[in-house]
Scaffold this motif. Structure first.
Motif, PDB file in Angstrom:
ATOM      1  N   LEU A 182       0.821  -1.205   0.000  1.00 50.73           N
ATOM      2  CA  LEU A 182       0.000   0.000   0.000  1.00 50.73           C
ATOM      3  C   LEU A 182       0.860   1.262   0.000  1.00 50.73           C
ATOM      4  CD1 LEU A 182      -2.822  -1.066   2.491  1.00 50.73           C
ATOM      5  CD2 LEU A 182      -3.004  -0.818  -0.002  1.00 50.73           C
ATOM      6  N   ALA A 183       1.948   1.225   0.772  1.00 46.67           N
ATOM      7  CA  ALA A 183       2.851   2.391   0.823  1.00 46.67           C
ATOM      8  C   ALA A 183       3.498   2.640  -0.536  1.00 46.67           C
ATOM      9  CB  ALA A 183       3.918   2.174   1.887  1.00 46.67           C
ATOM     10  N   LEU A 184       3.937   1.583  -1.199  1.00 42.15           N
ATOM     11  CA  LEU A 184       4.546   1.719  -2.528  1.00 42.15           C
ATOM     12  C   LEU A 184       3.519   2.185  -3.557  1.00 42.15           C
ATOM     13  CD1 LEU A 184       6.758  -1.509  -2.556  1.00 42.15           C
ATOM     14  CD2 LEU A 184       7.578   0.851  -2.418  1.00 42.15           C
ATOM     15  N   LYS A 185       2.298   1.670  -3.437  1.00 40.93           N
ATOM     16  CA  LYS A 185       1.233   2.043  -4.371  1.00 40.93           C
ATOM     17  C   LYS A 185       0.889   3.525  -4.238  1.00 40.93           C
ATOM     18  CE  LYS A 185      -1.923   0.751  -7.391  1.00 40.93           C
ATOM     19  NZ  LYS A 185      -1.550   0.190  -8.722  1.00 40.93           N
ATOM     20  N   GLU A 186       0.776   4.001  -3.009  1.00 45.71           N
ATOM     21  CA  GLU A 186       0.465   5.415  -2.788  1.00 45.71           C
ATOM     22  C   GLU A 186       1.590   6.318  -3.308  1.00 45.71           C
ATOM     23  OE1 GLU A 186      -0.611   6.312   1.206  1.00 45.71           O
ATOM     24  OE2 GLU A 186      -2.325   4.951   1.227  1.00 45.71           O
ATOM     25  N   TYR A 187       2.818   5.895  -3.096  1.00 37.78           N
ATOM     26  CA  TYR A 187       3.958   6.675  -3.603  1.00 37.78           C
ATOM     27  C   TYR A 187       3.946   6.705  -5.130  1.00 37.78           C
ATOM     28  CZ  TYR A 187       8.729   7.202  -5.395  1.00 37.78           C
ATOM     29  OH  TYR A 187       9.827   7.569  -6.139  1.00 37.78           O
ATOM     30  N   GLU A 188       3.725   5.546  -5.735  1.00 38.94           N
ATOM     31  CA  GLU A 188       3.741   5.457  -7.196  1.00 38.94           C
ATOM     32  C   GLU A 188       2.624   6.307  -7.811  1.00 38.94           C
ATOM     33  OE1 GLU A 188       2.995   4.167 -11.199  1.00 38.94           O
ATOM     34  OE2 GLU A 188       1.592   3.877  -9.523  1.00 38.94           O
ATOM     35  N   GLN A 189       1.464   6.315  -7.183  1.00 40.30           N
ATOM     36  CA  GLN A 189       0.351   7.111  -7.698  1.00 40.30           C
ATOM     37  C   GLN A 189       0.612   8.613  -7.531  1.00 40.30           C
ATOM     38  OE1 GLN A 189      -2.923   5.442  -5.462  1.00 40.30           O
ATOM     39  NE2 GLN A 189      -3.354   3.878  -7.021  1.00 40.30           N
ATOM     40  N   ALA A 190       1.226   8.992  -6.405  1.00 37.79           N
ATOM     41  CA  ALA A 190       1.478  10.413  -6.138  1.00 37.79           C
ATOM     42  C   ALA A 190       2.548  10.994  -7.059  1.00 37.79           C
ATOM     43  CB  ALA A 190       1.888  10.586  -4.675  1.00 37.79           C
ATOM     44  N   PHE A 191       3.529  10.171  -7.440  1.00 37.54           N
ATOM     45  CA  PHE A 191       4.658  10.678  -8.239  1.00 37.54           C
ATOM     46  C   PHE A 191       4.791   9.942  -9.575  1.00 37.54           C
ATOM     47  CE2 PHE A 191       5.659  11.684  -3.833  1.00 37.54           C
ATOM     48  CZ  PHE A 191       6.049  13.022  -3.924  1.00 37.54           C
ATOM     49  N   HIS A 192       3.679   9.457 -10.088  1.00 38.90           N
ATOM     50  CA  HIS A 192       3.718   8.613 -11.287  1.00 38.90           C
ATOM     51  C   HIS A 192       4.458   9.274 -12.447  1.00 38.90           C
ATOM     52  CE1 HIS A 192       2.445   5.736 -14.341  1.00 38.90           C
ATOM     53  NE2 HIS A 192       2.087   6.775 -15.082  1.00 38.90           N
ATOM     54  N   ASP A 193       4.119  10.523 -12.742  1.00 41.36           N
ATOM     55  CA  ASP A 193       4.729  11.207 -13.893  1.00 41.36           C
ATOM     56  C   ASP A 193       6.233  11.377 -13.707  1.00 41.36           C
ATOM     57  OD1 ASP A 193       2.266  11.345 -15.056  1.00 41.36           O
ATOM     58  OD2 ASP A 193       1.861  13.404 -14.423  1.00 41.36           O
ATOM     59  N   ARG A 194       6.630  11.762 -12.505  1.00 41.45           N
ATOM     60  CA  ARG A 194       8.060  11.964 -12.230  1.00 41.45           C
ATOM     61  C   ARG A 194       8.819  10.638 -12.275  1.00 41.45           C
ATOM     62  NH1 ARG A 194      10.114  17.092 -12.770  1.00 41.45           N
ATOM     63  NH2 ARG A 194       8.791  18.617 -11.729  1.00 41.45           N
ATOM     64  N   ILE A 195       8.214   9.591 -11.726  1.00 39.40           N
ATOM     65  CA  ILE A 195       8.867   8.274 -11.711  1.00 39.40           C
ATOM     66  C   ILE A 195       9.049   7.764 -13.137  1.00 39.40           C
ATOM     67  CG2 ILE A 195       8.597   5.849 -11.034  1.00 39.40           C
ATOM     68  CD1 ILE A 195       7.090   6.861  -8.535  1.00 39.40           C
ATOM     69  N   SER A 196       8.039   7.938 -13.964  1.00 43.08           N
ATOM     70  CA  SER A 196       8.090   7.437 -15.344  1.00 43.08           C
ATOM     71  C   SER A 196       9.155   8.142 -16.184  1.00 43.08           C
ATOM     72  CB  SER A 196       6.721   7.590 -16.008  1.00 43.08           C
ATOM     73  OG  SER A 196       6.349   8.962 -16.079  1.00 43.08           O
ATOM     74  N   GLU A 197       9.572   9.323 -15.734  1.00 36.61           N
ATOM     75  CA  GLU A 197      10.635  10.056 -16.437  1.00 36.61           C
ATOM     76  C   GLU A 197      12.016   9.511 -16.097  1.00 36.61           C
ATOM     77  OE1 GLU A 197      10.133  14.051 -15.196  1.00 36.61           O
ATOM     78  OE2 GLU A 197       8.288  14.398 -16.358  1.00 36.61           O
ATOM     79  N   GLN A 198      12.098   8.729 -15.012  1.00 39.12           N
ATOM     80  CA  GLN A 198      13.382   8.234 -14.525  1.00 39.12           C
ATOM     81  C   GLN A 198      13.528   6.733 -14.792  1.00 39.12           C
ATOM     82  OE1 GLN A 198      15.640  10.343 -13.162  1.00 39.12           O
ATOM     83  NE2 GLN A 198      14.220  12.039 -13.462  1.00 39.12           N
TER      84      GLN A 198
END
Length: 288
Positions: A182-198
């Motif tokens: 759940l913690a990883l899912k919430e992080y991924e949803q909150a920063f999805h665009d930034r994460i996908s750039e990296q």
């Protein structure tokens, strides 16, 4: 035969191709450059390498010597593989490193409670990332270098597992419990665009790859009145599993230890904890 900088560069390039962690590559680079400086204008033979081991034993702690010699052994094995030398000169040298036994430092239960309470209270912009990092450390026991090296392609959130590349690029699967998922899912949803750039899953405050030092800063933010290092989460994870009677061979596989001897230090620590409880918190002491 004399060692050259070309030999070192060739080997370190091979290590990068093996997807070794940044931490491992840094250690290899330091250890081999030190060996090169010592061996300048000398032949790589049994006598000179024995002198080098003698030098290490007089200037470094046993654990550091052990690591430096492991780096050297791996280097020579690679040179043999690529037929640069005929045999590994380390194989002909007898040495024994008596490593001091130190018990792993663990995080106390009340400190963990306090840590998670502070995480729940904090509302700063990167709180979801911080929660994900700390949940992953305590829920899986992975090394901080392994956490920072997780790539987007390594994490399978919906299937609740991730791929970790440990020491010597050894691959292992880590399954995720509900809390860390759940913690990883919430992080991924909150920063999805930034994460996908990296390329890497965890980002720092400047939206670049998270580093070991960044993780230390994250932990320090919530533990300013007690000292906790990233590796203490690994120690705590393993010790708590043992105290719940999990077989040590399973713990070895989860932690990615190549030898069960390494994992057994946690069993020793658990025994010491039992002794401490019986000596200092024995119910008989309450009977007056």
């Amino acid at each position: 035969m004399q060692l050259t900088l070309e030999h070192l560069s060739f080997y370190l390039n091979q290590c990068e191709n093996k997807r070794l962690s940044w931490h491992t590559l840094k250690a290899y680079r330091i250890d081999l450059k030190q060996f090169y400086s010592f061996m300048m204008n000398k032949d790589m033979n049994k006598r000179e390498i024995s002198y080098y081991i003698h030098y290490l034993n007089h200037h470094f702690k046993p654990k550091t010597v052990k690591r430096k010699l492991a780096s050297l052994h791996a280097f020579f094995e690679d040179m043999v593989f690529y037929e640069i030398i005929q045999e590994n000169p380390m194989d002909k040298i007898r040495y024994k490193i008596q490593e001091e036994k130190t018990l792993p430092r663990i995080i106390q239960y009340h400190q963990l409670q306090d840590l998670f309470h502070r995480l729940d209270q904090d509302q700063h912009f990167f709180i979801k990332r911080d929660k994900a990092v700390i949940e992953l450390l305590i829920s899986t026991g992975i090394r901080v270098s392994e956490l920072c090296a997780i790539k987007n392609e390594d994490i399978y959130l919906e299937e609740k597992y991730l791929i970790i590349y440990g020491k010597n690029a050894k691959e292992r699967v880590i399954f995720l419990g509900e809390e860390v998922y759940l913690a990883l899912k919430e992080y991924e949803q909150a920063f999805h665009d930034r994460i996908s750039e990296q390329e890497y899953f965890f980002i720092n405050n400047q939206y670049h790859r998270l580093t070991d030092q960044s993780v230390r800063h994250i932990i320090n933010r919530y533990t300013d009145d007690f000292h906790i290092t990233p590796h203490m989460f690994r120690h705590t994870f393993a010790t708590m599993l043992l105290e719940q009677d999990v077989d040590i061979s399973y713990i070895q596989k989860i932690l990615g230890h190549s030898s069960i001897t390494t994992t057994s230090i946690y069993a020793y620590a658990s025994i010491q904890r039992q002794k401490e409880i019986m000596m200092n918190k024995n119910p008989r002491q309450l009977i007056k």
